[in-house]
Scaffold this active site. Structure first.
Site, PDB file in Angstrom:
ATOM      1  N   PRO A  24       0.855  -1.199   0.000  1.00  0.00           N
ATOM      2  CA  PRO A  24       0.000   0.000   0.000  1.00  0.00           C
ATOM      3  C   PRO A  24       0.882   1.237   0.000  1.00  0.00           C
ATOM      4  O   PRO A  24       1.769   1.377   0.852  1.00  0.00           O
ATOM      5  CB  PRO A  24      -0.774  -0.129   1.324  1.00  0.00           C
ATOM      6  CG  PRO A  24       0.097  -0.977   2.198  1.00  0.00           C
ATOM      7  CD  PRO A  24       0.847  -1.904   1.289  1.00  0.00           C
ATOM      8  N   GLN A  80      -6.419  -0.752   2.872  1.00  0.00           N
ATOM      9  CA  GLN A  80      -5.700  -0.372   4.096  1.00  0.00           C
ATOM     10  C   GLN A  80      -6.231   0.946   4.650  1.00  0.00           C
ATOM     11  O   GLN A  80      -6.456   1.898   3.910  1.00  0.00           O
ATOM     12  CB  GLN A  80      -4.203  -0.223   3.843  1.00  0.00           C
ATOM     13  CG  GLN A  80      -3.429  -0.008   5.141  1.00  0.00           C
ATOM     14  CD  GLN A  80      -1.964   0.324   4.931  1.00  0.00           C
ATOM     15  OE1 GLN A  80      -1.630   1.387   4.428  1.00  0.00           O
ATOM     16  NE2 GLN A  80      -1.084  -0.589   5.316  1.00  0.00           N
ATOM     17  N   CYS A 109       3.322   3.323   9.139  1.00  0.00           N
ATOM     18  CA  CYS A 109       3.706   4.594   8.515  1.00  0.00           C
ATOM     19  C   CYS A 109       4.519   5.440   9.488  1.00  0.00           C
ATOM     20  O   CYS A 109       4.038   5.763  10.589  1.00  0.00           O
ATOM     21  CB  CYS A 109       2.466   5.364   8.072  1.00  0.00           C
ATOM     22  SG  CYS A 109       2.879   6.930   7.254  1.00  0.00           S
ATOM     23  N   ASN A 209       8.647  -7.324   4.371  1.00  0.00           N
ATOM     24  CA  ASN A 209       8.788  -6.074   3.629  1.00  0.00           C
ATOM     25  C   ASN A 209      10.136  -5.453   3.971  1.00  0.00           C
ATOM     26  O   ASN A 209      10.480  -5.327   5.138  1.00  0.00           O
ATOM     27  CB  ASN A 209       7.637  -5.132   3.995  1.00  0.00           C
ATOM     28  CG  ASN A 209       7.634  -3.845   3.187  1.00  0.00           C
ATOM     29  OD1 ASN A 209       7.142  -2.829   3.634  1.00  0.00           O
ATOM     30  ND2 ASN A 209       8.176  -3.870   1.989  1.00  0.00           N
ATOM     31  N   GLU A 234       9.123   0.444  -3.056  1.00  0.00           N
ATOM     32  CA  GLU A 234       9.994   1.221  -3.951  1.00  0.00           C
ATOM     33  C   GLU A 234      10.530   0.381  -5.101  1.00  0.00           C
ATOM     34  O   GLU A 234      10.657   0.869  -6.224  1.00  0.00           O
ATOM     35  CB  GLU A 234      11.150   1.835  -3.157  1.00  0.00           C
ATOM     36  CG  GLU A 234      10.723   3.009  -2.301  1.00  0.00           C
ATOM     37  CD  GLU A 234      11.901   3.825  -1.811  1.00  0.00           C
ATOM     38  OE1 GLU A 234      13.034   3.323  -1.910  1.00  0.00           O
ATOM     39  OE2 GLU A 234      11.686   4.947  -1.339  1.00  0.00           O
TER      40      GLU A 234
END
Length: 503
Positions: A24, A80, A109, A209, A234
């Site tokens: 996301p 999300q 985040c 991740n 990325e």
């Protein structure tokens, strides 16, 4: 009602055993990009992070960010949310549960906006709140609840954190192997050891991740950590064909993406521009004139044309330089090949020439803002920062010299700049309060309280006058009907009896 699948059964059946996952990404994992990624090996995608509170109150936000993007080819799909209130999170989930296969709570985040809004990784120490949020959603929602987290420095605490979320009802956990402070220039390397420890400690599927730049990294991560799938952010943005194990020419991906955008509108122009900047990143370091043009164009056709020009220049470079073309820029592949962007390692802080202060104590370098020179005041773009150069390109007459800027007079009450022609010498906020209280006008701020009051009074007086006239007419008619008959003035209208008397 269908039975809600859980854990590994949910991963195997609903998510079809997905191993290759697109992360996301705010404003970057929109429908067009998800469909492009699915064409090139992605097996599961997430929506961009959505704000639960805004999603509840704003119908346009719901339409633009999810409802208008419903597409049969875009499944399986996980939505999300960021949220910090159990009830708000559940209400938002109820609005999306029919449009996706699971709902993810963003606990990873690390950006400043998440800190100000108190969500994302900045909730990772509030375990009671998180447990309540996940538990309540798991009970109320018809699709599984998943979570995306970052790790703590201590591996034991990270494991306990994951186990708490699993116990609360989380059915799939994505672990970003970086801490809260690993972001921007300090991103560094993600810890697969932390991810492995979490995978061994929980009984639900785990996605990893971090550190994913090529398909070989995906395979190595699965082998070292034992996770069920690997998520890329990325790496996917710079090479949508990453999960295919290919590194195609950039123009191939850019042109296909633009075709998808045209095929599945609407797509916000800023999203498309950002994707082209990512895809063409290395080439734009060379063709800087087109970089400026890409930043300025106002429509999709303009973006398409810039991408076409970049392709032509790269193909011309290939024709003129042969196999050696594009190799001299410090990249593993020619700059027109899709490849990851590696952040430069942050420079060590320098003080006294060796990074340490007196007594060997490390001193952090202090960044001072550069004072504007005379060239700045004359408008020379070379002396301006990149941000100001962009502003000047959009508005050539903009003045960046502090000495030449107008000095604003402060509001008498709050200190903000006052309105230039305000009748009270106040800013708009203070003026509005004063004008409302005193029933006054301020033309410069567009306030018409006195005018409106006078107009309303005049309308009321006119209405009363009209009512009085109507009442008067009504009274006259009643008197005429009940009382004295009117005297005829026309001889021809004289009653018959009278005419006979005269004769």
């Amino acid at each position: 009602m269908a039975v809600k699948l859980q854990g590994f059964e949910f991963w195997k059946t609903t998510l079809r055993g997905a191993r290759y996952v697109v992360a996301p990404m705010v404003d970057q994992s929109e429908l067009a990009w998800r469909l492009l990624s699915r064409r090139h090996g992605a097996e599961l995608c997430y929506t961009p992070m959505l704000h639960a509170q805004v999603f509840i109150r704003d119908a346009n936000y719901r339409r633009d960010n999810l409802y208008s993007e419903v597409c049969p080819e875009d499944r399986p799909l996980i939505t999300q949310f960021c949220a910090n209130d159990p009830e708000v999170f559940v209400q938002a989930c109820l609005l999306v549960q029919d449009y996706c296969d699971a709902i993810d709570l963003n606990l990873g985040c690390p950006q400043m906006i998440a800190k100000r809004g108190h969500y994302g990784v900045f909730l990772q120490d509030e375990w009671d709140l998180l447990e309540k949020m996940v538990k309540l959603a798991n009970e109320k929602i018809s699709v599984p609840i998943t979570c995306k987290i970052r790790v703590f420095n201590k591996m034991e605490k990270t494991v306990q954190y994951a186990q708490m979320l699993e116990k609360a009802g989380c059915q799939l956990l994505t672990v970003h192997g970086r801490t809260k402070d690993q972001k921007g220039p300090a991103t560094g390397i993600a810890s697969w050891e932390h991810i492995k420890a979490v995978r061994n400690a929980v009984n639900i599927p785990v996605f990893a991740n971090g550190n994913i730049q090529h398909l070989s990294d995906v395979e190595q991560c699965i082998e070292e950590t034992g996770v069920q799938g690997v998520m890329s952010a990325e790496g996917n943005l710079h090479n949508p064909a990453l999960f295919e194990g290919r590194s195609p020419p950039v123009w191939e991906m850019a042109e296909e993406y633009l075709e998808v955008v045209n095929q599945y509108p609407p797509c916000t122009l800023s999203y498309v521009r950002a994707h082209l900047f990512k895809l063409w990143h290395h080439t734009l370091q060379i063709h800087k004139d087109l970089r400026e043009e890409l930043a300025k164009v106002k429509n999709l056709q303009g973006l398409t044309e810039i991408s076409r020009q970049l392709r032509l220049r790269c193909q011309e470079e290939i024709t003129n330089g042969g196999e050696e073309a594009g190799q001299g820029v410090g990249l593993p592949f020619p700059h027109w090949i899709c490849q990851p962007y590696v952040r430069p390692v942050p420079k060590d802080p320098v003080a006294n020439g060796n990074g340490t202060g007196c007594g060997g104590v490390e001193v952090k370098a202090v960044c001072h803002k550069r004072a504007l020179s005379q060239e700045d005041s004359d408008g020379a773009s070379d002396a301006l920062s990149k941000n100001k150069q962009k502003k000047k390109a959009r508005n050539p007459h903009k003045n960046f010299c502090p000495e030449q800027k107008l000095k604003y007079i402060k509001c008498e009450q709050c200190g903000n700049p006052k309105g230039n022609k305000c009748v009270f010498n106040l800013c708009r906020g203070c003026c509005k309060k004063k004008a409302y209280k005193e029933v006054a006008d301020c033309p410069s701020h567009g306030l018409r309280f006195k005018t409106k009051a006078e107009k309303q009074k005049a309308e009321e007086e006119e209405e009363e006058g009209n009512r009085g006239i109507e009442e008067g007419k009504s009274g006259g008619l009643e008197e005429e009907e009940i009382g004295t008959p009117s005297t005829p003035t026309d001889p021809q209208q004289t009653p018959t009896e009278d005419r006979q008397t005269v004769a």
